[in-house]
Design an enzyme around this catalytic site. Sequence first.
Site, PDB file in Angstrom:
ATOM      1  N   THR A 163       0.813  -1.224   0.000  1.00 19.33           N
ATOM      2  CA  THR A 163       0.000   0.000   0.000  1.00 19.33           C
ATOM      3  C   THR A 163       0.850   1.280   0.000  1.00 19.33           C
ATOM      4  OG1 THR A 163      -0.006   0.001   2.410  1.00 19.33           O
ATOM      5  CG2 THR A 163      -1.873  -1.077   1.318  1.00 19.33           C
ATOM      6  N   LYS A 164       2.156   1.144   0.109  1.00 25.96           N
ATOM      7  CA  LYS A 164       2.981   2.332   0.357  1.00 25.96           C
ATOM      8  C   LYS A 164       3.156   3.188  -0.908  1.00 25.96           C
ATOM      9  CE  LYS A 164       3.746   1.466   4.733  1.00 25.96           C
ATOM     10  NZ  LYS A 164       2.576   0.652   5.111  1.00 25.96           N
ATOM     11  N   ASN A 165       3.681   4.404  -0.710  1.00 29.28           N
ATOM     12  CA  ASN A 165       3.808   5.338  -1.842  1.00 29.28           C
ATOM     13  C   ASN A 165       4.753   4.804  -2.918  1.00 29.28           C
ATOM     14  OD1 ASN A 165       2.113   6.884  -0.338  1.00 29.28           O
ATOM     15  ND2 ASN A 165       3.518   8.599  -0.032  1.00 29.28           N
TER      16      ASN A 165
END
Length: 367
Positions: free
Chosen positions: A175-177
């Site tokens: 889910t991270k950038n």
Amino acid sequence: MLGFQPPAIGDEEIAAVTETLRSGWLTTGPRTVELEERFAEYVGAEHVLAIASGTAALHLSLLALGVGPGDEVITSPITWPATANVVVHTGATPVFADVRDSDLNIDPERVAELVSDRTKVILPVHLAGQPCDMDPLFDLALPIVEDAAHAAESAYRGRKIGALSEATCFSLYATKNIAAGEGGLISTNDSKVAEAINDLRIMRRMQGSLYDIVVPGYKANLSDVLASIALVQLGKVEKHREIRERQFAAYDAAIAELEGLETLERDSRDTHAMHLYVVRVDPERAGGTRDEYRARLAEQNIATSIHFLPVHKLTAYRELFPDQVPLPVAEKAGDEIFSVPLTPAHSDEDIGDAVAALRRVHASFTG
Ligand SMILES: Cc1ncc(COP(=O)(O)O)c(C=O)c1O
């Protein structure tokens, strides 16, 4: 159902993985080295080490700084439990300092009160992408490991997160950038810390044609397959941030009109990574609790999440450390916050749907 944070994976990532699979390198190799070099340039740090996860990045950073049994590490209760778990893994004790009501980041005044001769490291978490108030933490003159899992693009007073303290830990979780599925990156300007982490992550040092080990290390290196995804994602980091910036603006505009709903404060002196949009519900004024809002949003096909429940109230921590002192700001916020869909994988129309649902749900509670 509108997903909470589906990954923004395109043809370029798929092509990069295919190329890596054809290259003959599956494990740590040239793509991993390239990722380390490109990320070091991006954050302005001398050394970057690619690691199997953000959790392992935090664990190895603490070990590299000599954290062990008898030591204390001061950290935030509003974080993913991994931040505290790794302290326990080293044999040290996590000491939770309460957060500030404005942005739910660790409160430097509470940290200062908790420093003792056992304090080995301070472990701040840049929640949602808002940098912590670092200057008062630097004033304490203790080693700092930053949990920058949400903060790939963040800057504190114009200085990029990643080059400020002994070790900064990023996550490449799905889910991270910058998402690779799993993975982590540690940045540091201290070559001794970098060397210690390298020995811990890969368990091997070549001595001529033979191998040797200098510590009984872990298996916490990153594979080239994942590094090749992260490299493409790093190339898109600003483009993706611009999309999330628009999504933030859409939520900000709605929240401003909805009595009893607020978001976390963002300090205009800093660059916010816009990793999570946190909504805070005042049940008195919003006509419903956080859990009721989430349930009604789910009925409207909008997935939400919580970042985070206070770690010291979770079962393992209540059992391991039964004498935890109350942390009133974190505990109140832990009942009031939820996060709404935010990802470059969603179109402006998708976020428009989420905003419209939030308005409908609010109307259903406030009449
Ligand atoms: C604040 C925070 N710290 C640490 C982690 C752990 O990272 P990873 O999942 O890459 O192990 C996460 C998320 O996953 C996180 O949100």
